[in-house]
Design a protein around this motif. Structure first.
Motif, PDB file in Angstrom:
ATOM      1  N   VAL A   1      50.438  42.335  38.822  1.00 24.44           N
ATOM      2  CA  VAL A   1      49.847  41.434  39.805  1.00 24.44           C
ATOM      3  C   VAL A   1      48.411  41.140  39.391  1.00 24.44           C
ATOM      4  O   VAL A   1      47.871  41.781  38.490  1.00 24.44           O
ATOM      5  N   ASN A   2      47.814  40.180  40.052  1.00 24.39           N
ATOM      6  CA  ASN A   2      46.405  39.880  39.814  1.00 24.39           C
ATOM      7  C   ASN A   2      45.570  40.410  40.976  1.00 24.39           C
ATOM      8  O   ASN A   2      45.983  40.338  42.137  1.00 24.39           O
ATOM      9  N   ILE A   3      44.394  40.951  40.643  1.00 21.10           N
ATOM     10  CA  ILE A   3      43.514  41.546  41.632  1.00 21.10           C
ATOM     11  C   ILE A   3      42.219  40.732  41.714  1.00 21.10           C
ATOM     12  O   ILE A   3      41.609  40.424  40.690  1.00 21.10           O
ATOM     13  N   PHE A   4      41.829  40.402  42.945  1.00 25.68           N
ATOM     14  CA  PHE A   4      40.607  39.634  43.160  1.00 25.68           C
ATOM     15  C   PHE A   4      39.718  40.360  44.182  1.00 25.68           C
ATOM     16  O   PHE A   4      40.193  40.778  45.235  1.00 25.68           O
ATOM     17  N   ASP A   5      38.447  40.474  43.836  1.00 31.13           N
ATOM     18  CA  ASP A   5      37.487  41.052  44.761  1.00 31.13           C
ATOM     19  C   ASP A   5      37.221  40.077  45.901  1.00 31.13           C
ATOM     20  O   ASP A   5      37.126  38.859  45.679  1.00 31.13           O
ATOM     21  N   LEU A   6      37.117  40.604  47.123  1.00 32.83           N
ATOM     22  CA  LEU A   6      36.912  39.752  48.289  1.00 32.83           C
ATOM     23  C   LEU A   6      35.531  39.952  48.919  1.00 32.83           C
ATOM     24  O   LEU A   6      35.342  39.728  50.115  1.00 32.83           O
ATOM     25  N   SER A   7      34.567  40.335  48.116  1.00 33.88           N
ATOM     26  CA  SER A   7      33.226  40.563  48.642  1.00 33.88           C
ATOM     27  C   SER A   7      32.626  39.301  49.252  1.00 33.88           C
ATOM     28  O   SER A   7      31.820  39.361  50.186  1.00 33.88           O
ATOM     29  N   ASP A   8      33.011  38.129  48.727  1.00 34.06           N
ATOM     30  CA  ASP A   8      32.500  36.873  49.272  1.00 34.06           C
ATOM     31  C   ASP A   8      33.198  36.499  50.576  1.00 34.06           C
ATOM     32  O   ASP A   8      32.681  35.687  51.353  1.00 34.06           O
ATOM     33  N   VAL A   9      34.374  37.059  50.805  1.00 27.64           N
ATOM     34  CA  VAL A   9      35.144  36.757  52.009  1.00 27.64           C
ATOM     35  C   VAL A   9      34.776  37.701  53.140  1.00 27.64           C
ATOM     36  O   VAL A   9      34.603  37.299  54.288  1.00 27.64           O
ATOM     37  N   LYS A  10      34.657  38.968  52.805  1.00 28.55           N
ATOM     38  CA  LYS A  10      34.397  39.992  53.814  1.00 28.55           C
ATOM     39  C   LYS A  10      33.373  40.972  53.264  1.00 28.55           C
ATOM     40  O   LYS A  10      33.558  41.539  52.186  1.00 28.55           O
ATOM     41  N   SER A  11      32.284  41.137  53.983  1.00 29.00           N
ATOM     42  CA  SER A  11      31.256  42.074  53.541  1.00 29.00           C
ATOM     43  C   SER A  11      31.784  43.500  53.604  1.00 29.00           C
ATOM     44  O   SER A  11      32.849  43.759  54.183  1.00 29.00           O
TER      45      SER A  11
END
Length: 297
Positions: free
Chosen positions: A235-245
């Motif tokens: 699978v591909n993994i994406f950081d969501l720091s821009d979506v949720k602090s």
């Protein structure tokens, strides 16, 4: 804690130099037939007094999700949360910690009923829980990742619009599902389909890998500390720091148990400052997620 008690008669013998020898057990003649009984009675009295000063704290955990709380291959309860709370109570000799495994929902109803004093389950804040329970200071700082089917052609995720029209899977009431629900409320023309489910996390990950679902959101420590290395998912993994602090995980206690919460907070700060929390995090999560903060988040 058991204390060794020496009777007055034995003390007198020691003072008089009657006992001698090195490395061997020496039989000491008793001063009277009551010495042994007196010694035993004194020991039992002191042990009883010590136990009377110790408060038993009944903690509850669901033994899920791994690597925070789980039953290992030998049948032992372990995990980052479990080792951390034990390290905290090692600093609190006035308490004796007992941990019971129960259903996740029963942690809360058990605290409501007075069956449990403490919830240990990587618990996040939400308004409903915060109205009913006391949260300790954060025990872990966390950030989210998106686990995305490999055939979905995106390079990064800034605000979830990249996944508009896709299918998200997750349980109702979950903090990750809430992120998607809030996104849908703010973007009615670019919504994400939500497939609510009670399936376990590994099943959901396989559903994303197979294409049955498009993506899910999960805690980075859970994926990096267990599911990623253990199951080698394609699978591909994406950081969501821009979506949720960054968010935080906590222990919880009954709303009126301020003394226990304060004691835990003091000991937790010691465990973090001494690097014990870091060692535990690296062992179970692969990196340090200890909160470097003093205020209650």
């Amino acid at each position: 804690m058991k204390k060794r008690v020496i009777s007055s008669a034995l003390s007198a013998l020691l003072a008089a130099g009657v006992l001698a020898g090195c490395g061997n057990t020496v039989k000491v003649p008793e001063a009277s037939g009551t010495t042994e009984a007196n010694t035993q009675e004194t020991t039992e009295t002191q042990t009883s007094d010590e136990k009377a000063d110790v408060t038993v704290i009944h903690a509850a955990t669901s033994a899920h999700p791994r690597p925070f709380t789980y039953i290992d291959e030998d049948g032992n309860l372990t995990g980052q949360n479990i080792e951390l709370i034990k390290a905290v109570f090692d600093k609190l000799p006035q308490y004796e910690l007992e941990i019971e495994v129960t259903e996740f929902s029963s942690i809360f109803t058990g605290i409501d009923a007075g069956t449990y004093d403490l919830g240990v389950n990587n618990i996040a804040k939400n308004p409903e829980r915060e109205a009913k329970y006391l949260y300790t200071d954060p025990e872990m700082v966390n950030h989210y990742i998106a686990v995305v089917n490999k055939d979905i052609a995106i390079d990064s995720i800034k605000d979830l619009t990249e996944l508009a029209g896709k299918k998200y899977t997750g349980p109702a009431g979950n903090d990750k599902t809430t992120v998607v629900e809030n996104y849908n409320d703010a973007h009615p023309d670019k919504t994400i389909t939500i497939d609510y489910t009670d399936a376990d996390l590994l099943t959901l990950l396989y559903d994303v890998e197979s294409g049955k679902e498009d993506f899910l959101i999960m805690d980075a420590p859970i994926y990096n500390g267990y599911y990623g290395p253990e199951f080698n998912l394609d699978v591909n993994i994406f950081d969501l720091s821009d979506v949720k602090s960054a968010s935080y995980s906590y222990f919880i206690v009954a709303k009126d148990n301020t003394k226990l919460a304060e004691d835990i907070n003091g000991a937790l700060k010691q465990v973090i400052d001494e690097g014990i929390s870091t060692e535990i995090d690296i062992k179970y999560l692969g990196e340090d997620f200890s909160p470097r903060i003093t205020e209650n988040k």
